[in-house]
Each structure stands twice: as structure tokens, then as C-alpha cells.
Design an enzyme around this catalytic site. Structure first.
Site, PDB file in Angstrom:
ATOM      1  N   CYS A   1       1.471  -1.691   5.246  1.00 12.01           N
ATOM      2  CA  CYS A   1       1.539  -1.044   3.915  1.00 12.01           C
ATOM      3  C   CYS A   1       1.090   0.386   4.143  1.00 12.01           C
ATOM      4  O   CYS A   1      -0.053   0.745   3.877  1.00 12.01           O
ATOM      5  CB  CYS A   1       0.630  -1.765   2.939  1.00 12.01           C
ATOM      6  SG  CYS A   1       1.202  -3.415   2.530  1.00 12.01           S
TER       7      CYS A   1
ATOM      8  N   ALA B   1       2.399   3.779   3.520  1.00 11.20           N
ATOM      9  CA  ALA B   1       2.588   5.065   2.842  1.00 11.20           C
ATOM     10  C   ALA B   1       1.339   5.478   2.046  1.00 11.20           C
ATOM     11  O   ALA B   1       0.680   4.599   1.479  1.00 11.20           O
ATOM     12  CB  ALA B   1       3.774   4.977   1.904  1.00 11.20           C
ATOM     13  N   PRO B   2       1.005   6.744   2.017  1.00 12.75           N
ATOM     14  CA  PRO B   2       1.725   7.900   2.562  1.00 12.75           C
ATOM     15  C   PRO B   2       1.383   8.245   4.011  1.00 12.75           C
ATOM     16  O   PRO B   2       1.632   9.365   4.442  1.00 12.75           O
ATOM     17  CB  PRO B   2       1.291   9.031   1.625  1.00 12.75           C
ATOM     18  CG  PRO B   2      -0.116   8.663   1.232  1.00 12.75           C
ATOM     19  CD  PRO B   2      -0.148   7.159   1.192  1.00 12.75           C
ATOM     20  N   GLY B   3       0.802   7.316   4.763  1.00 11.14           N
ATOM     21  CA  GLY B   3       0.728   7.508   6.203  1.00 11.14           C
ATOM     22  C   GLY B   3      -0.630   7.895   6.772  1.00 11.14           C
ATOM     23  O   GLY B   3      -0.740   8.130   7.973  1.00 11.14           O
ATOM     24  N   GLY B   4      -1.659   7.919   5.950  1.00 18.45           N
ATOM     25  CA  GLY B   4      -2.977   8.346   6.439  1.00 18.45           C
ATOM     26  C   GLY B   4      -3.457   7.517   7.626  1.00 18.45           C
ATOM     27  O   GLY B   4      -3.917   8.059   8.634  1.00 18.45           O
TER      28      GLY B   4
ATOM     29  N   ASP C   1       6.587   0.321   4.668  1.00 16.26           N
ATOM     30  CA  ASP C   1       6.137   0.332   3.274  1.00 16.26           C
ATOM     31  C   ASP C   1       7.318  -0.045   2.392  1.00 16.26           C
ATOM     32  O   ASP C   1       8.466   0.212   2.737  1.00 16.26           O
ATOM     33  CB  ASP C   1       5.585   1.698   2.871  1.00 16.26           C
ATOM     34  CG  ASP C   1       4.662   1.609   1.656  1.00 16.26           C
ATOM     35  OD1 ASP C   1       3.426   1.571   1.835  1.00 16.26           O
ATOM     36  OD2 ASP C   1       5.170   1.556   0.510  1.00 16.26           O
TER      37      ASP C   1
ATOM     38  N   ASP D   1       9.770  -4.968   2.471  1.00 16.86           N
ATOM     39  CA  ASP D   1       8.703  -5.793   1.889  1.00 16.86           C
ATOM     40  C   ASP D   1       7.951  -6.474   3.033  1.00 16.86           C
ATOM     41  O   ASP D   1       8.540  -7.290   3.760  1.00 16.86           O
ATOM     42  CB  ASP D   1       9.357  -6.822   0.951  1.00 16.86           C
ATOM     43  CG  ASP D   1       8.345  -7.801   0.366  1.00 16.86           C
ATOM     44  OD1 ASP D   1       7.138  -7.691   0.663  1.00 16.86           O
ATOM     45  OD2 ASP D   1       8.786  -8.694  -0.384  1.00 16.86           O
TER      46      ASP D   1
ATOM     47  N   ASP E   1      -3.253  -2.763   5.029  1.00 12.11           N
ATOM     48  CA  ASP E   1      -4.018  -1.974   4.051  1.00 12.11           C
ATOM     49  C   ASP E   1      -3.403  -2.324   2.694  1.00 12.11           C
ATOM     50  O   ASP E   1      -2.524  -1.620   2.192  1.00 12.11           O
ATOM     51  CB  ASP E   1      -3.847  -0.482   4.387  1.00 12.11           C
ATOM     52  CG  ASP E   1      -4.752   0.418   3.558  1.00 12.11           C
ATOM     53  OD1 ASP E   1      -5.710  -0.098   2.958  1.00 12.11           O
ATOM     54  OD2 ASP E   1      -4.483   1.633   3.512  1.00 12.11           O
TER      55      ASP E   1
ATOM     56  N   CYS F   1      -9.213  -0.891  -0.791  1.00 15.87           N
ATOM     57  CA  CYS F   1     -10.204   0.030  -1.379  1.00 15.87           C
ATOM     58  C   CYS F   1     -10.694  -0.587  -2.686  1.00 15.87           C
ATOM     59  O   CYS F   1     -10.828   0.088  -3.695  1.00 15.87           O
ATOM     60  CB  CYS F   1      -9.646   1.432  -1.559  1.00 15.87           C
ATOM     61  SG  CYS F   1      -8.189   1.529  -2.598  1.00 15.87           S
TER      62      CYS F   1
HETATM   63  C1  LIG Z   1      -3.416   1.215  -0.267  1.00 17.37           C
HETATM   64  S1  LIG Z   1      -1.797   1.848  -0.247  1.00 17.37           S
HETATM   65  C2  LIG Z   1      -1.573   2.251   1.451  1.00 17.37           C
HETATM   66  C3  LIG Z   1      -2.256   3.530   1.913  1.00 17.37           C
HETATM   67  C4  LIG Z   1      -1.899   3.873   3.333  1.00 17.37           C
HETATM   68  N1  LIG Z   1      -2.196   2.786   4.250  1.00 17.37           N
HETATM   69  C5  LIG Z   1      -2.598   5.126   3.848  1.00 17.37           C
HETATM   70  O1  LIG Z   1      -3.617   5.001   4.534  1.00 17.37           O
HETATM   71  O2  LIG Z   1      -2.105   6.229   3.578  1.00 17.37           O
HETATM   72  C6  LIG Z   1      -0.850   0.390  -0.396  1.00 17.37           C
HETATM   73  C7  LIG Z   1       0.618   0.547  -0.089  1.00 17.37           C
HETATM   74  O3  LIG Z   1       1.225  -0.746  -0.136  1.00 17.37           O
HETATM   75  C8  LIG Z   1       2.573  -0.568  -0.470  1.00 17.37           C
HETATM   76  N2  LIG Z   1       3.107  -1.891  -0.834  1.00 17.37           N
HETATM   77  C9  LIG Z   1       2.932  -2.597  -1.965  1.00 17.37           C
HETATM   78  N3  LIG Z   1       3.549  -3.788  -1.879  1.00 17.37           N
HETATM   79  C10 LIG Z   1       4.132  -3.840  -0.656  1.00 17.37           C
HETATM   80  C11 LIG Z   1       4.915  -4.806   0.034  1.00 17.37           C
HETATM   81  N4  LIG Z   1       5.241  -5.987  -0.533  1.00 17.37           N
HETATM   82  N5  LIG Z   1       5.349  -4.520   1.279  1.00 17.37           N
HETATM   83  C12 LIG Z   1       5.042  -3.333   1.868  1.00 17.37           C
HETATM   84  N6  LIG Z   1       4.312  -2.381   1.255  1.00 17.37           N
HETATM   85  C13 LIG Z   1       3.855  -2.625   0.020  1.00 17.37           C
HETATM   86  C14 LIG Z   1       2.531   0.482  -1.563  1.00 17.37           C
HETATM   87  O4  LIG Z   1       3.797   1.117  -1.699  1.00 17.37           O
HETATM   88  C15 LIG Z   1       1.428   1.404  -1.068  1.00 17.37           C
HETATM   89  O5  LIG Z   1       1.982   2.490  -0.381  1.00 17.37           O
END
Ligand SMILES: C[S@@+](CC[C@H](N)C(=O)[O-])C[C@H]1O[C@@H](n2cnc3c(N)ncnc32)[C@H](O)[C@@H]1O
Length: 262
Positions: free
Chosen positions: A81, A83-86, A104, A130, A149, A202
Site C-alpha cells: 500500500c 502511495a505516495p511512496g514515502g 497501490d 488491489d 502500510d 498510523c
Molecule cells: C497509509 S497509506 C500509505 C502511505 C505510504 N505507504 C507512504 O509511506 O507514503 C495507505 C494506502 O493504501 C492504499 N490502499 C487502500 N486500499 C488498498 C488496497 N486494497 N490495495 C492496495 N492499496 C490500497 C491507499 O490508496 C493508500 O495510498
């Protein structure tokens, strides 16, 4: 405002000197080995070599993901998961010689991961999909390590996003816990025996953290390695980092190991 320093480009000490020469004061973060906390927020355009990828803005608790997953040369890693890539970029900064798939579900958000990778001059395979449906994006080669994440209530970052208090509903938490469990169940078979999965949120809610991991461990026989850190509260399942005054956000980490079959 906390920075993550690309320590393969410049040491944290040298970057602190570069900041001081620009009149920007900061200090090394106590828990992350790559962090610098600034005394005052500044525009990223004023940060030395920002556009060359020497520094990125990332909370100290979030920086710990790369430290805890500890990628090693030659490993095949999934950031599920991303995005945005951190954390994708942080993993590549921690170890340049890994094969990283950055996944993502949100294509627009994931476009920012590509920009982030380009700014920092690191490479990952970027896919939209997904994470709960590996048949659509997995080539069948097992991963050595996975970072999940997971989407969550973001209750650990309320101080940055106070609107969360008004936007979240009680019933959201149960739905998020179900999604987190679904992602864990789907990703586990893509991990090689002996591999490790780092679960992160988080959130400061047990319903999304310890309870999700406890139930998953009972279903999967995953082995728990409680992350060793001097911050937060350890349980039998993981470590809950709490928001710190003048310090890091609230975060949760659980490190799971897949048993090697006999
Ligand atoms: C907490 S954020 C991720 C932050 C990212 N890891 C970073 O450090 O920049 C959670 C991410 O999960 C993605 N997400 C939600 N449901 C998902 C799924 N079923 N499969 C893949 N990604 C998913 C969202 O689009 C979102 O970008």
C-alpha cells in the site's frame, strides 16, 4: 517538520551542517537513524539538495518502517500500500540493491510515487492494483519481505489532520479492521517461507492493530517478532508508538515471520 536523509548520499551529520550553513536549525531524531527534526518548518525549496533527493519530509515514526523491515541486498520486496511512496523510497534508500514492487490501488495517488522515485533517483517497479487480489498483479515469485502500510483510521496523526475527528465514524473502524485482515490474508501466501511481513498503521486503536494481528496469527501460525525500539508500548503482538510532544506521530508496527515448513 521532520526530514529523512538519504544517508547513501550524505551523512546525517553532514546534512545538519549544510542546514546550519543555510541558517536552518535542527537536531538528529532519537529513534530513526535517518531523521532530522527542524526547529521551524521551512519550504522544501530551501532545503539543500532537496530536488536531488538528499532529503525528504517524513515523520520519524513513519521512517522506522525501513529500519524495522531492514531490507538486504538481493531481496525481492513488496510495498503493498505504497502511495505516495514515502516508505517505498525509504526502503530503496536503506538498501539500493533490492528488487522492489511498489503497489497501490489508487492510480492518481500512485502517480506521486513515480515523481518521488524520480526526484530521489531510485528505482522500483510501480503497479496499480488491489493488494487483496494478488491474482491480478503477482507473477508467482515469492517475496522475501513485505511491507503492509495498511489503510487505517489515521488516529495517530490527528494533530496534523484534525478533521479526522469529525470525519471518522464508529462503524468505519470495524470496516477498516476487516479490510486490514483481508489484505493480510491475501498477501501472506505471496511471502516465502522464512520471509517477514511488517504490518504498519498510523492508528492508535487496538481494533486496527493488536486485535488484527492477534486474530491473523491464530489463523496463519505467523511468528511474532516484537519490534525492538526505545519508544512506545510493546504488547505480545507488536509495538504501539504514541504521539509525542515535539516528537513523532502515533504509529503501530508488528513484525511477522512465516514459519519454514518442515
Ligand atoms: C497509509 S497509506 C500509505 C502511505 C505510504 N505507504 C507512504 O509511506 O507514503 C495507505 C494506502 O493504501 C492504499 N490502499 C487502500 N486500499 C488498498 C488496497 N486494497 N490495495 C492496495 N492499496 C490500497 C491507499 O490508496 C493508500 O495510498
Amino acid at each position: 517538520m521532520t526530514l529523512r536523509i538519504a544517508t547513501r548520499q550524505v551523512t546525517r551529520e553532514d546534512y545538519l551542517h549544510m542546514l546550519a550553513e543555510q541558517g536552518i536549525q535542527g537536531h538528529a531524531t532519537p529513534f530513526s537513524q535517518t531523521g532530522i527534526q527542524l526547529e521551524q518548518p521551512v519550504s522544501v525549496d530551501d532545503l539543500p539538495q532537496f530536488h536531488e533527493g538528499w532529503a525528504s519530509v517524513q515523520d520519524e515514526a513513519a521512517q522506522l518502517a525501513a529500519q524495522l523491515l531492514a531490507p538486504r541486498d538481493g531481496e525481492r520486496i513488496l510495498d503493498a500500500c505504497a502511495a505516495p511512496g514515502g516508505k517505498t523510497v525509504a526502503l530503496l534508500e536503506a538498501c539500493g540493491d533490492i528488487e522492489l514492487l511498489s503497489l497501490d490501488a489508487d492510480a492518481a495517488r500512485h502517480a506521486r510515487t513515480v515523481e518521488y522515485l524520480n526526484r530521489c533517483h531510485v528505482h522500483a517497479q510501480v503497479k496499480t492494483g488491489d493488494a487483496g487480489d494478488p491474482m491480478n498483479w503477482w507473477d508467482g515469485r515469492p517475496f522475501d519481505a513485505i511491507l503492509l502500510d495498511a489503510p487505517c483510521s489515521a488516529t495517530g496523526v490527528l494533530r496534523r489532520h484534525p478533521d479526522i475527528r469529525f470525519l471518522r465514524r464508529q462503524e468505519d473502524i470495524q470496516a477498516l479492521a476487516q479490510l486490514q485482515a483481508r489484505l493480510l490474508d491475501a498477501l501472506w501466501p505471496t511471502l516465502r517461507p522464512g520471509g517477514r511481513l511488517l504490518y504498519a498503521t498510523c492508528s492508535v486503536l487496538k481494533a486496527e492493530n493488536d486485535h488484527v494481528i492477534e486474530a491473523f496469527c491464530h489463523r496463519s501460525h505467523a511468528r511474532v517478532r516484537v519490534p525492538e525500539l526505545d519508544s512506545g508500548v510493546a504488547s505480545a503482538w507488536g509495538r504501539q508508538l504514541l504521539p509525542q510532544l515535539n516528537g513523532h506521530d502515533g504509529f503501530y508496527y508488528a513484525l511477522l515471520e512465516k514459519p519454514v515448513q518442515g
